[in-house]
Scaffold this motif. Structure first.
Motif, PDB file in Angstrom:
ATOM      1  N   PRO A  12       0.732  -1.266   0.097  1.00  0.00           N
ATOM      2  CA  PRO A  12      -0.109   0.105   0.056  1.00  0.00           C
ATOM      3  C   PRO A  12       0.857   1.148   0.086  1.00  0.00           C
ATOM      4  O   PRO A  12       1.954   1.401   0.584  1.00  0.00           O
ATOM      5  CB  PRO A  12      -0.606  -0.171   1.383  1.00  0.00           C
ATOM      6  N   PRO A  13       0.452   2.471  -0.862  1.00  0.00           N
ATOM      7  CA  PRO A  13       1.069   3.511  -0.806  1.00  0.00           C
ATOM      8  C   PRO A  13       1.304   4.294   0.618  1.00  0.00           C
ATOM      9  O   PRO A  13       0.387   4.032   1.864  1.00  0.00           O
ATOM     10  CB  PRO A  13       0.418   4.498  -1.551  1.00  0.00           C
ATOM     11  N   SER A  14       2.506   4.699   0.736  1.00  0.00           N
ATOM     12  CA  SER A  14       2.691   5.523   2.109  1.00  0.00           C
ATOM     13  C   SER A  14       1.741   6.589   2.160  1.00  0.00           C
ATOM     14  O   SER A  14       1.334   7.356   1.347  1.00  0.00           O
ATOM     15  CB  SER A  14       4.130   5.947   2.093  1.00  0.00           C
ATOM     16  N   LEU A  15       1.907   7.377   3.539  1.00  0.00           N
ATOM     17  CA  LEU A  15       1.162   8.544   3.656  1.00  0.00           C
ATOM     18  C   LEU A  15       1.576   9.611   2.917  1.00  0.00           C
ATOM     19  O   LEU A  15       1.173  10.446   2.459  1.00  0.00           O
ATOM     20  CB  LEU A  15       1.232   8.846   5.244  1.00  0.00           C
ATOM     21  N   VAL A  16       3.131   9.730   2.707  1.00  0.00           N
ATOM     22  CA  VAL A  16       3.689  10.883   1.892  1.00  0.00           C
ATOM     23  C   VAL A  16       3.357  10.578   0.555  1.00  0.00           C
ATOM     24  O   VAL A  16       3.076  11.891  -0.133  1.00  0.00           O
ATOM     25  CB  VAL A  16       5.387  10.695   2.067  1.00  0.00           C
ATOM     26  N   GLU A  17       3.258   9.421   0.194  1.00  0.00           N
ATOM     27  CA  GLU A  17       2.838   9.086  -1.474  1.00  0.00           C
ATOM     28  C   GLU A  17       1.257   9.867  -1.564  1.00  0.00           C
ATOM     29  O   GLU A  17       1.007  10.521  -2.667  1.00  0.00           O
ATOM     30  CB  GLU A  17       3.159   7.928  -1.816  1.00  0.00           C
ATOM     31  N   LEU A  18       0.364   9.244  -0.515  1.00  0.00           N
ATOM     32  CA  LEU A  18      -0.689   9.863  -0.735  1.00  0.00           C
ATOM     33  C   LEU A  18      -0.890  11.182  -0.582  1.00  0.00           C
ATOM     34  O   LEU A  18      -1.763  12.047  -1.602  1.00  0.00           O
ATOM     35  CB  LEU A  18      -1.665   9.246   0.519  1.00  0.00           C
ATOM     36  N   CYS A  19      -0.072  11.974   0.242  1.00  0.00           N
ATOM     37  CA  CYS A  19      -0.192  13.483   0.249  1.00  0.00           C
ATOM     38  C   CYS A  19       0.231  14.128  -1.175  1.00  0.00           C
ATOM     39  O   CYS A  19      -0.433  14.947  -1.564  1.00  0.00           O
ATOM     40  CB  CYS A  19       0.668  13.830   1.273  1.00  0.00           C
ATOM     41  N   ILE A  20       1.188  13.492  -1.780  1.00  0.00           N
ATOM     42  CA  ILE A  20       1.588  14.076  -2.970  1.00  0.00           C
ATOM     43  C   ILE A  20       0.767  14.046  -4.062  1.00  0.00           C
ATOM     44  O   ILE A  20       0.596  14.649  -4.753  1.00  0.00           O
ATOM     45  CB  ILE A  20       2.966  13.294  -3.355  1.00  0.00           C
ATOM     46  N   THR A  21      -0.006  12.615  -3.972  1.00  0.00           N
ATOM     47  CA  THR A  21      -0.869  12.348  -5.213  1.00  0.00           C
ATOM     48  C   THR A  21      -2.111  13.244  -4.938  1.00  0.00           C
ATOM     49  O   THR A  21      -2.669  13.907  -6.014  1.00  0.00           O
ATOM     50  CB  THR A  21      -1.408  10.996  -5.013  1.00  0.00           C
ATOM     51  N   THR A  22      -2.338  13.616  -3.754  1.00  0.00           N
ATOM     52  CA  THR A  22      -3.487  14.561  -3.411  1.00  0.00           C
ATOM     53  C   THR A  22      -3.408  15.876  -3.846  1.00  0.00           C
ATOM     54  O   THR A  22      -3.967  16.702  -4.399  1.00  0.00           O
ATOM     55  CB  THR A  22      -4.070  14.519  -2.047  1.00  0.00           C
ATOM     56  N   ALA A  23      -1.945  16.381  -3.702  1.00  0.00           N
ATOM     57  CA  ALA A  23      -1.596  17.854  -3.827  1.00  0.00           C
ATOM     58  C   ALA A  23      -1.471  17.940  -5.401  1.00  0.00           C
ATOM     59  O   ALA A  23      -1.856  19.000  -5.995  1.00  0.00           O
ATOM     60  CB  ALA A  23      -0.216  17.871  -3.270  1.00  0.00           C
ATOM     61  N   ILE A  24      -1.044  16.831  -5.952  1.00  0.00           N
ATOM     62  CA  ILE A  24      -0.904  17.036  -7.785  1.00  0.00           C
ATOM     63  C   ILE A  24      -2.513  17.078  -8.254  1.00  0.00           C
ATOM     64  O   ILE A  24      -2.742  17.807  -8.897  1.00  0.00           O
ATOM     65  CB  ILE A  24      -0.179  15.598  -8.242  1.00  0.00           C
ATOM     66  N   ASP A  25      -3.312  16.253  -7.568  1.00  0.00           N
ATOM     67  CA  ASP A  25      -4.757  16.357  -8.130  1.00  0.00           C
ATOM     68  C   ASP A  25      -5.328  17.774  -7.923  1.00  0.00           C
ATOM     69  O   ASP A  25      -6.181  18.149  -8.594  1.00  0.00           O
ATOM     70  CB  ASP A  25      -5.766  15.379  -7.341  1.00  0.00           C
ATOM     71  N   ASN A  26      -5.054  18.525  -6.716  1.00  0.00           N
ATOM     72  CA  ASN A  26      -5.424  19.815  -6.467  1.00  0.00           C
ATOM     73  C   ASN A  26      -4.465  20.988  -6.612  1.00  0.00           C
ATOM     74  O   ASN A  26      -4.507  22.011  -5.877  1.00  0.00           O
ATOM     75  CB  ASN A  26      -5.880  19.677  -4.766  1.00  0.00           C
ATOM     76  N   VAL A  27      -3.859  20.590  -7.566  1.00  0.00           N
ATOM     77  CA  VAL A  27      -2.510  21.710  -7.571  1.00  0.00           C
ATOM     78  C   VAL A  27      -3.267  23.191  -7.933  1.00  0.00           C
ATOM     79  O   VAL A  27      -2.625  24.068  -7.562  1.00  0.00           O
ATOM     80  CB  VAL A  27      -1.535  21.094  -8.663  1.00  0.00           C
ATOM     81  N   ARG A  28      -4.193  23.345  -8.635  1.00  0.00           N
ATOM     82  CA  ARG A  28      -4.719  24.706  -8.908  1.00  0.00           C
ATOM     83  C   ARG A  28      -5.093  25.356  -7.915  1.00  0.00           C
ATOM     84  O   ARG A  28      -5.414  26.488  -7.630  1.00  0.00           O
ATOM     85  CB  ARG A  28      -5.996  24.227  -9.776  1.00  0.00           C
ATOM     86  N   PHE A  29      -5.226  24.672  -6.452  1.00  0.00           N
ATOM     87  CA  PHE A  29      -5.533  25.165  -5.445  1.00  0.00           C
ATOM     88  C   PHE A  29      -4.245  25.792  -4.448  1.00  0.00           C
ATOM     89  O   PHE A  29      -4.630  26.186  -3.329  1.00  0.00           O
ATOM     90  CB  PHE A  29      -6.532  24.539  -4.515  1.00  0.00           C
ATOM     91  N   ILE A  30      -3.176  25.185  -4.844  1.00  0.00           N
ATOM     92  CA  ILE A  30      -2.263  25.424  -3.963  1.00  0.00           C
ATOM     93  C   ILE A  30      -1.659  26.868  -4.067  1.00  0.00           C
ATOM     94  O   ILE A  30      -1.806  27.651  -5.155  1.00  0.00           O
ATOM     95  CB  ILE A  30      -0.813  24.426  -4.482  1.00  0.00           C
ATOM     96  N   GLY A  31      -1.281  27.494  -3.170  1.00  0.00           N
ATOM     97  CA  GLY A  31      -0.787  28.810  -3.036  1.00  0.00           C
ATOM     98  C   GLY A  31       0.546  29.069  -2.364  1.00  0.00           C
ATOM     99  O   GLY A  31       1.745  28.904  -2.901  1.00  0.00           O
TER     100      GLY A  31
END
Length: 247
Positions: A12-31
């Motif tokens: 299973p993916p690690s917590l860090v990998e899950l956070c990176i995937t989530t950030a990439i999916d929502n990159v338009r909201f990153i400031g």
């Protein structure tokens, strides 16, 4: 066998990998990304567009993100303006022994392109205005051209248009038509009949005494002759007067 199957099962993916995937999916909201490890940003920011990457850097003014974003801006420069343009910029920096951030180079090149496009649009507009002005001058010259001498009589205000001749010809034709009309012929016949009737009424009658005595006959016969001559003279003048008035 059991051990081999356990090794083949995906972890299973690690917590860090899950956070990176989530950030990439929502990159338009990153400031703001200050304080985040550059190793994580190196995996997230490459998925940003030009506007999104610019927004992240503008929001994170307290941190220099150029170690990560500089190569991303270089890639945007090559994609937007071509590899040859990028190569020329690199050679010029080497010759001058200077180094600029690729974001600044990208923004400067973008302004130059916009100015070139604006100048080109202005030149095209000027050429279009010149062509329109030329066409207007041609139209003005064509409208101001004097008609040929052979066709001047057809122009209402032309020099060859004589109204006096036209009016005299019309009046002559109207008089001729009037004299030849049946009404004028009937009117002349009625006047002649009226003159003849008036002459027959005014003529003196011979009395019986004029037949009995020769002396009296001679005395009475001369006045009627004079009266008949006098009555016939006006009759001719009366019949001629209406004709003179009409002519």
């Amino acid at each position: 066998m059991v051990l081999e199957m356990q090794h083949k099962q995906p972890q299973p993916p690690s917590l860090v990998e899950l956070c990176i995937t989530t950030a990439i999916d929502n990159v338009r909201f990153i400031g703001y990304v200050g304080g985040i490890d550059f190793q994580l940003l190196d995996q997230i920011l490459p998925h940003c567009t030009v506007e999104q990457l610019m927004h992240v850097e503008d929001c994170t003014e307290d941190t220099d993100l150029s170690p990560i974003t500089n190569k991303l801006w270089k890639r945007f420069y090559e994609k937007q303006f071509g590899y040859e343009k990028m190569k020329i910029v690199i050679e010029r920096m080497k010759q001058n022994r200077v180094t600029f951030k690729w974001r600044h180079l990208y923004e400067a090149k973008l302004k130059d392109v916009e100015q070139d496009e604006k100048r080109a649009a202005d030149r095209l507009k000027q050429l279009y205005d010149n062509e329109v002005a030329k066409k207007q001058n041609r139209k003005t010259k064509l409208c101001a051209k004097v008609p040929p001498s052979g066709k001047r009589s057809f122009w209402a205000n032309g020099p060859g248009y004589n109204l006096s001749n036209v009016k005299s010809n019309i009046m002559k034709k109207a008089k001729s038509d009037l004299l030849k009309s049946q009404e004028m012929k009937n009117l002349a016949a009625m006047k002649r009949n009226a003159v003849q009737k008036s002459f027959s009424i005014n003529a003196p009658k011979r009395s019986s005494s004029s037949t009995s005595t020769p002396g009296n006959a001679s005395s009475f016969s001369s006045p009627p002759k004079r009266s008949s001559l006098s009555s016939k003279a006006p009759s001719t003048s009366r019949t001629q007067q209406p004709g003179r008035k009409i002519m």
